[in-house]
Design a protein around this motif. Structure first.
Motif: not given
Length: 156
Positions: A69-90
């Motif tokens: 009975x825990x409430x949750x939010x799940x799913x995928x957010x598609x990220x378009x970023x070139x560098x790993x630092x930018x991916x982490x930031x997004x």
């Protein structure tokens, strides 16, 4: 609340007392549980917010309750970023946007560990990767609540 009462128009148009009480009861139950066609659910609100983040190309989120009975939010957010630092930031910006929505709704217990970023190559970034203080590498994502991320995003 709107109630329809028809008097003297014949049996077929008169709403029965039982029918009216059932309708009133259903409306009251919906209001008490927070379920309303007029109120967006947490997943819709978060999807709208994160979709406007630069570097997010799409989001598909849902909300529900698990077997404990825990409430949750799940799913995928598609990220378009070139560098790993930018991916982490997004990814960090996605959580920085999602967590305050739950804070404002006074829903700190909502589990957000299943809210992941997905890179174009299919790689996923999880909430555990955003917090270097997580106790283990294999921390159970179903235990990551919005409240556990409040300090990271300056919320109390």
């Amino acid at each position: 609340m709107l109630a329809l009462v028809t008097i003297g128009l014949g049996e077929s148009t008169v709403m029965s007392r039982r029918g009216m009480l059932g309708g009133v009861g259903a409306l009251a139950a919906a209001a008490l549980t927070g379920c309303s066609v007029l109120r967006k659910d947490r997943a819709e609100l978060i999807t709208e917010e994160v979709s406007s983040i630069d570097g997010v190309s799409g989001a598909k989120l849902k909300t529900g309750r698990d077997n404990r009975f825990h409430t949750y939010v799940v799913g995928m957010v598609d990220i378009d970023a070139a560098s790993s630092a930018e991916r982490f930031r997004v990814c960090d910006e996605v959580m920085r946007t999602a967590v305050p929505v739950l804070h404002e709704r006074d829903e700190p217990e909502v589990k957000v560990g299943g809210l992941n970023g997905r890179l174009p190559d299919g790689t996923e970034i999880t909430a555990v990767e955003l917090d270097p203080d997580m106790p283990t590498e294999d921390f159970p994502l179903e235990l990551v609540s919005a409240e556990s991320l409040f300090p990271r995003y300056g919320l109390d």
